[in-house]
Scaffold this motif. Structure first.
Motif, PDB file in Angstrom:
ATOM      1  N   LEU A 147      43.379  52.789  16.232  1.00 51.56           N
ATOM      2  CA  LEU A 147      44.115  52.658  17.475  1.00 51.56           C
ATOM      3  C   LEU A 147      45.608  52.797  17.217  1.00 51.56           C
ATOM      4  O   LEU A 147      46.129  52.255  16.240  1.00 51.56           O
ATOM      5  N   GLY A 148      46.272  53.507  18.086  1.00 50.70           N
ATOM      6  CA  GLY A 148      47.716  53.559  18.097  1.00 50.70           C
ATOM      7  C   GLY A 148      48.179  53.530  19.543  1.00 50.70           C
ATOM      8  O   GLY A 148      47.478  54.019  20.428  1.00 50.70           O
ATOM      9  N   TYR A 149      49.313  52.936  19.797  1.00 49.26           N
ATOM     10  CA  TYR A 149      49.839  52.913  21.161  1.00 49.26           C
ATOM     11  C   TYR A 149      51.355  52.894  21.100  1.00 49.26           C
ATOM     12  O   TYR A 149      51.957  52.460  20.127  1.00 49.26           O
ATOM     13  N   LEU A 150      51.950  53.387  22.167  1.00 51.35           N
ATOM     14  CA  LEU A 150      53.402  53.450  22.263  1.00 51.35           C
ATOM     15  C   LEU A 150      53.772  53.309  23.729  1.00 51.35           C
ATOM     16  O   LEU A 150      53.245  54.025  24.578  1.00 51.35           O
ATOM     17  N   LEU A 151      54.638  52.366  24.020  1.00 49.50           N
ATOM     18  CA  LEU A 151      55.172  52.200  25.370  1.00 49.50           C
ATOM     19  C   LEU A 151      56.669  52.450  25.329  1.00 49.50           C
ATOM     20  O   LEU A 151      57.337  52.101  24.351  1.00 49.50           O
ATOM     21  N   GLY A 152      57.206  53.032  26.397  1.00 47.41           N
ATOM     22  CA  GLY A 152      58.640  53.235  26.495  1.00 47.41           C
ATOM     23  C   GLY A 152      59.382  51.903  26.424  1.00 47.41           C
ATOM     24  O   GLY A 152      58.887  50.886  26.926  1.00 47.41           O
ATOM     25  N   ASP A 153      60.539  51.903  25.814  1.00 50.63           N
ATOM     26  CA  ASP A 153      61.322  50.671  25.611  1.00 50.63           C
ATOM     27  C   ASP A 153      61.491  49.859  26.886  1.00 50.63           C
ATOM     28  O   ASP A 153      61.444  48.632  26.855  1.00 50.63           O
ATOM     29  N   GLU A 154      61.698  50.528  28.012  1.00 46.24           N
ATOM     30  CA  GLU A 154      61.952  49.804  29.255  1.00 46.24           C
ATOM     31  C   GLU A 154      60.719  49.074  29.788  1.00 46.24           C
ATOM     32  O   GLU A 154      60.819  48.285  30.724  1.00 46.24           O
ATOM     33  N   GLY A 180      44.055  48.699  13.983  1.00 43.89           N
ATOM     34  CA  GLY A 180      45.421  49.144  14.221  1.00 43.89           C
ATOM     35  C   GLY A 180      46.337  48.621  13.139  1.00 43.89           C
ATOM     36  O   GLY A 180      46.222  47.474  12.723  1.00 43.89           O
ATOM     37  N   GLY A 181      47.240  49.456  12.679  1.00 43.04           N
ATOM     38  CA  GLY A 181      48.223  49.044  11.683  1.00 43.04           C
ATOM     39  C   GLY A 181      49.601  49.013  12.308  1.00 43.04           C
ATOM     40  O   GLY A 181      49.951  49.898  13.079  1.00 43.04           O
ATOM     41  N   HIS A 184      49.148  45.993   1.907  1.00 44.58           N
ATOM     42  CA  HIS A 184      50.036  47.141   2.008  1.00 44.58           C
ATOM     43  C   HIS A 184      51.459  46.589   2.099  1.00 44.58           C
ATOM     44  O   HIS A 184      51.695  45.620   2.815  1.00 44.58           O
ATOM     45  N   PRO A 185      52.411  47.177   1.397  1.00 45.86           N
ATOM     46  CA  PRO A 185      53.758  46.600   1.370  1.00 45.86           C
ATOM     47  C   PRO A 185      54.503  46.642   2.708  1.00 45.86           C
ATOM     48  O   PRO A 185      55.343  45.792   2.964  1.00 45.86           O
ATOM     49  N   MET A 186      54.206  47.603   3.575  1.00 46.35           N
ATOM     50  CA  MET A 186      54.987  47.747   4.806  1.00 46.35           C
ATOM     51  C   MET A 186      54.174  47.599   6.099  1.00 46.35           C
ATOM     52  O   MET A 186      54.756  47.541   7.174  1.00 46.35           O
ATOM     53  N   PHE A 215      47.426  45.361   8.869  1.00 47.23           N
ATOM     54  CA  PHE A 215      46.312  45.925   9.616  1.00 47.23           C
ATOM     55  C   PHE A 215      45.583  44.831  10.380  1.00 47.23           C
ATOM     56  O   PHE A 215      45.346  43.735   9.856  1.00 47.23           O
ATOM     57  N   TYR A 216      45.252  45.143  11.616  1.00 43.76           N
ATOM     58  CA  TYR A 216      44.515  44.243  12.491  1.00 43.76           C
ATOM     59  C   TYR A 216      43.216  44.917  12.902  1.00 43.76           C
ATOM     60  O   TYR A 216      43.147  46.142  12.985  1.00 43.76           O
ATOM     61  N   GLU A 217      42.198  44.091  13.157  1.00 45.16           N
ATOM     62  CA  GLU A 217      40.927  44.654  13.601  1.00 45.16           C
ATOM     63  C   GLU A 217      40.345  43.823  14.732  1.00 45.16           C
ATOM     64  O   GLU A 217      40.601  42.627  14.849  1.00 45.16           O
ATOM     65  N   TYR A 218      39.580  44.497  15.552  1.00 47.02           N
ATOM     66  CA  TYR A 218      38.823  43.857  16.617  1.00 47.02           C
ATOM     67  C   TYR A 218      37.380  44.265  16.393  1.00 47.02           C
ATOM     68  O   TYR A 218      37.061  45.456  16.415  1.00 47.02           O
ATOM     69  N   ILE A 219      36.515  43.308  16.145  1.00 49.01           N
ATOM     70  CA  ILE A 219      35.110  43.589  15.860  1.00 49.01           C
ATOM     71  C   ILE A 219      34.292  43.312  17.110  1.00 49.01           C
ATOM     72  O   ILE A 219      34.360  42.229  17.676  1.00 49.01           O
TER      73      ILE A 219
END
Length: 112
Positions: A38-45, A74-75, A99-101, A104-108
């Motif tokens: 999963l990846g997601y992106l919302l506009g800053d506003e 999702g990471g 992972h250094p940076m 990771f999250y998971e939903y089972i």
């Protein structure tokens, strides 16, 4: 939706209900339905206004109603505290991956 994920990735636009303006994107990818990324992106506003919770909550509701995915992963960047809180709020838990940076999250899904 989930049937097509077996061999491809999908990109969805996220629109505001009242205006139909595009406010972000949702990305799902996986080579099988056991683990989908999963990846997601919302506009800053649109940050800190409940849109992320509504987006992920709606996605999880849909996937519970149409069971085919076993795990959603999702990471996020370790410094992205807002996304970490959002994922935890809708039911994701941290994975045991190191992972250094990235965390990771998971939903089972427990489809019975």
């Amino acid at each position: 939706m989930a049937e097509k994920m077996s061999n491809e990735s999908q990109l969805f636009t996220v629109s505001a209900k009242n205006t139909n303006d595009i406010i972000g994107f949702l990305f799902l990818s996986g080579s099988d339905n056991k683990e989908v990324h999963l990846g997601y992106l919302l506009g800053d506003e649109y940050w800190h206004k409940g849109y992320g919770s509504e987006l992920l909550g709606g996605l999880l509701d849909y996937l519970h109603e149409h069971p085919s995915i076993e795990r959603l992963v999702g990471g996020i960047d370790k410094d992205n505290i807002a996304s970490a809180k959002l994922l935890e709020k809708v039911g994701f838990t941290t994975k045991e991956e190191k992972h250094p940076m990235v965390v990771f999250y998971e939903y089972i899904f427990n489809h019975t």
